[in-house]
Each structure stands twice: as structure tokens, then as C-alpha cells.
Motif scaffolding. Sequence first.
Motif, PDB file in Angstrom:
ATOM      1  N   UNK A   1       0.827  -1.208   0.000  1.00 47.62           N
ATOM      2  CA  UNK A   1       0.000   0.000   0.000  1.00 47.62           C
ATOM      3  C   UNK A   1       0.862   1.258   0.000  1.00 47.62           C
ATOM      4  N   UNK A   2       1.915   1.261   0.805  1.00 47.06           N
ATOM      5  CA  UNK A   2       2.781   2.441   0.875  1.00 47.06           C
ATOM      6  C   UNK A   2       3.524   2.669  -0.433  1.00 47.06           C
ATOM      7  N   UNK A   3       4.056   1.609  -1.024  1.00 41.96           N
ATOM      8  CA  UNK A   3       4.845   1.756  -2.249  1.00 41.96           C
ATOM      9  C   UNK A   3       3.984   2.107  -3.452  1.00 41.96           C
ATOM     10  N   UNK A   4       2.761   1.603  -3.479  1.00 42.11           N
ATOM     11  CA  UNK A   4       1.882   1.881  -4.618  1.00 42.11           C
ATOM     12  C   UNK A   4       1.087   3.167  -4.432  1.00 42.11           C
TER      13      UNK A   4
ATOM     14  N   UNK B   1       6.798   1.094   7.663  1.00 40.92           N
ATOM     15  CA  UNK B   1       6.057  -0.131   7.355  1.00 40.92           C
ATOM     16  C   UNK B   1       5.473  -0.754   8.616  1.00 40.92           C
ATOM     17  N   UNK B   2       6.273  -0.788   9.679  1.00 42.92           N
ATOM     18  CA  UNK B   2       5.790  -1.355  10.934  1.00 42.92           C
ATOM     19  C   UNK B   2       4.618  -0.541  11.485  1.00 42.92           C
ATOM     20  N   UNK B   3       4.743   0.781  11.421  1.00 47.50           N
ATOM     21  CA  UNK B   3       3.665   1.640  11.905  1.00 47.50           C
ATOM     22  C   UNK B   3       2.405   1.468  11.059  1.00 47.50           C
ATOM     23  N   UNK B   4       2.574   1.331   9.735  1.00 42.22           N
ATOM     24  CA  UNK B   4       1.434   1.138   8.838  1.00 42.22           C
ATOM     25  C   UNK B   4       0.753  -0.197   9.103  1.00 42.22           C
TER      26      UNK B   4
ATOM     27  N   UNK C   1       0.610  -1.698  11.935  1.00 39.66           N
ATOM     28  CA  UNK C   1      -0.141  -1.540  13.182  1.00 39.66           C
ATOM     29  C   UNK C   1      -1.446  -0.789  12.942  1.00 39.66           C
ATOM     30  N   UNK C   2      -1.441   0.169  12.025  1.00 37.41           N
ATOM     31  CA  UNK C   2      -2.679   0.866  11.669  1.00 37.41           C
ATOM     32  C   UNK C   2      -3.680  -0.116  11.078  1.00 37.41           C
ATOM     33  N   UNK C   3      -3.211  -0.999  10.200  1.00 35.32           N
ATOM     34  CA  UNK C   3      -4.094  -2.008   9.600  1.00 35.32           C
ATOM     35  C   UNK C   3      -4.689  -2.899  10.684  1.00 35.32           C
ATOM     36  N   UNK C   4      -3.845  -3.395  11.574  1.00 33.44           N
ATOM     37  CA  UNK C   4      -4.330  -4.264  12.658  1.00 33.44           C
ATOM     38  C   UNK C   4      -5.375  -3.549  13.508  1.00 33.44           C
ATOM     39  N   UNK C   5      -5.066  -2.301  13.863  1.00 34.29           N
ATOM     40  CA  UNK C   5      -5.962  -1.530  14.715  1.00 34.29           C
ATOM     41  C   UNK C   5      -7.311  -1.268  14.052  1.00 34.29           C
ATOM     42  N   UNK C   6      -7.300  -0.948  12.754  1.00 31.03           N
ATOM     43  CA  UNK C   6      -8.542  -0.642  12.045  1.00 31.03           C
ATOM     44  C   UNK C   6      -9.435  -1.889  11.916  1.00 31.03           C
TER      45      UNK C   6
ATOM     46  N   UNK D   1     -16.948  -4.144   5.482  1.00 27.24           N
ATOM     47  CA  UNK D   1     -15.918  -3.366   4.795  1.00 27.24           C
ATOM     48  C   UNK D   1     -15.845  -1.983   5.438  1.00 27.24           C
ATOM     49  N   UNK D   2     -14.691  -1.652   6.009  1.00 25.17           N
ATOM     50  CA  UNK D   2     -14.528  -0.348   6.639  1.00 25.17           C
ATOM     51  C   UNK D   2     -14.220   0.744   5.630  1.00 25.17           C
ATOM     52  N   UNK D   3     -14.055   1.949   6.125  1.00 29.84           N
ATOM     53  CA  UNK D   3     -13.740   3.075   5.255  1.00 29.84           C
ATOM     54  C   UNK D   3     -12.267   3.032   4.849  1.00 29.84           C
ATOM     55  N   UNK D   4     -11.943   3.431   3.623  1.00 30.26           N
ATOM     56  CA  UNK D   4     -10.551   3.405   3.163  1.00 30.26           C
ATOM     57  C   UNK D   4      -9.639   4.271   4.040  1.00 30.26           C
ATOM     58  N   UNK D   5      -8.438   3.778   4.236  1.00 29.28           N
ATOM     59  CA  UNK D   5      -7.441   4.466   5.061  1.00 29.28           C
ATOM     60  C   UNK D   5      -6.219   4.784   4.210  1.00 29.28           C
ATOM     61  N   UNK D   6      -5.767   6.021   4.282  1.00 21.07           N
ATOM     62  CA  UNK D   6      -4.544   6.436   3.586  1.00 21.07           C
ATOM     63  C   UNK D   6      -3.369   6.197   4.533  1.00 21.07           C
ATOM     64  N   UNK D   7      -2.638   5.114   4.316  1.00 22.32           N
ATOM     65  CA  UNK D   7      -1.532   4.779   5.209  1.00 22.32           C
ATOM     66  C   UNK D   7      -0.406   5.791   5.131  1.00 22.32           C
ATOM     67  N   UNK D   8      -0.203   6.387   3.948  1.00 22.53           N
ATOM     68  CA  UNK D   8       0.859   7.379   3.796  1.00 22.53           C
ATOM     69  C   UNK D   8       0.634   8.539   4.759  1.00 22.53           C
ATOM     70  N   UNK D   9      -0.608   8.995   4.849  1.00 23.63           N
ATOM     71  CA  UNK D   9      -0.932  10.078   5.777  1.00 23.63           C
ATOM     72  C   UNK D   9      -0.849   9.597   7.224  1.00 23.63           C
ATOM     73  N   UNK D  10      -1.239   8.357   7.443  1.00 21.12           N
ATOM     74  CA  UNK D  10      -1.282   7.818   8.811  1.00 21.12           C
ATOM     75  C   UNK D  10       0.109   7.686   9.427  1.00 21.12           C
TER      76      UNK D  10
END
Length: 201
Positions: free
Chosen positions: A136-139, A181-184, A186-191, A162-171
Motif C-alpha cells: 500500500x505504501x509503495x503503490x 512499514x511497521x507503523x502502517x 499496526x494501523x491495519x491491525x488496529x482498524x 468493509x470499513x472506510x478506506x485508510x490512507x496509510x501514507x498520511x497515517x
Amino acid sequence: MESKTYPFFRGLFRGIFKSFYRWKVIGQENIPEGEGLVLCANHISNWDPILLGCGIERQVHFMAKAELFRIPVISSLIKDFGTYPVKRGAGDRQAIRTSLELAKQGKVLGIFPEGKRNRTGEGKVGNILPGAAMIALKSGVRVVPVAIIGPYRFFRGVTIIYGKPVDLTAAVAGKDNAERTQAAAEVIRSEIQKILDIHKK
């Protein structure tokens, strides 16, 4: 563009889920048209990839173990579904390149970031592997967190949200490159966990 085979089998399995599993779908409106997405779901059953793809109108592309592509009939069928091979047990650069290309082309990827089925049965997301976050981050595409709530038992009910889309770059903005990558992840897991906590029975 979807293959001709994909919508036929999607309709077939929708009928099975509705008839025998009291299938419920929530959040279809959270899937935008015309942009690349990575669907990240918890993993409780071998049925999960089919369920994940059946819940929305867009075709979902999955990785599948490379061994399946050596079986003549199976290989042709899963290729038509938009599935592509991955070598398990090692970093498969070709599979990663294919994932990035599909995402950048505006396709939808389906990934189970736990890497294997979570058998705890406690409605908790297990450890998250970094692959989905990295793709997600690279693309530059957004991630849609998805929660699957079972059990897959006849007439017991299964729900997919299906949850709302999340912008990992901003997160993960402001994080060092080594931490992104590790922080991103964790965002996925949390969401995903948030959705499970809201909807679990």
C-alpha cells in the motif's frame, strides 16, 4: 475489466452464502470505483477469500500458492479469476511486483495480513505481517480494513464488514523510513480490530 468467469462464480457463491450461511454484508458503499485498493481482512477460514470477493461488485485479485498453478484445470480457472502465484516461505519479489503493478493499474487486491488463519476464536486480530502495508505504501493506494465474523456453520450466520478506506501514507507521516512499514501494519491491525469490536456478536 472482469473476466467472464469471475461474475458467474461470484453469483454462484453469493447464492450459497445467502442460502446456507445467512450471509450479511455491511459497508459496500465504502468501496470506491476507479481506484486501486488493498482489502486487508482478518483470516478465520479457507472460505475467506471467496467471501471477501463476493461482498463487492469489483473483482478482487489474490495471491495463491505457486503449486496450484501447476495443476492444468485449476491453473486456468484461478488465472481467469485474476489470481497470481506466490512462493511461500520466502520473499517472492515477482509476486510483490505483480501486486504493485495491479494496485497502480487501479485494481483491487485482497490480502490477509495475518498470513495464516487465526484460530483463537476470540475476535482478536493476530500478528500482522508487513507485506500488505508495504504494498500500500509503495503503490500509494488506500487500504480498506475488513472484518469477517463467523462461524462458517450452516445456518449460523457469517458477516463481512468493509470499513472506510485508510490512507496509510498520511497515517504514518513523520515516521522514519525504518518505522513506516511497521507503523502502517499496526494501523491495519488496529482498524480491523475496531470493526470487530463494534460488530462482534
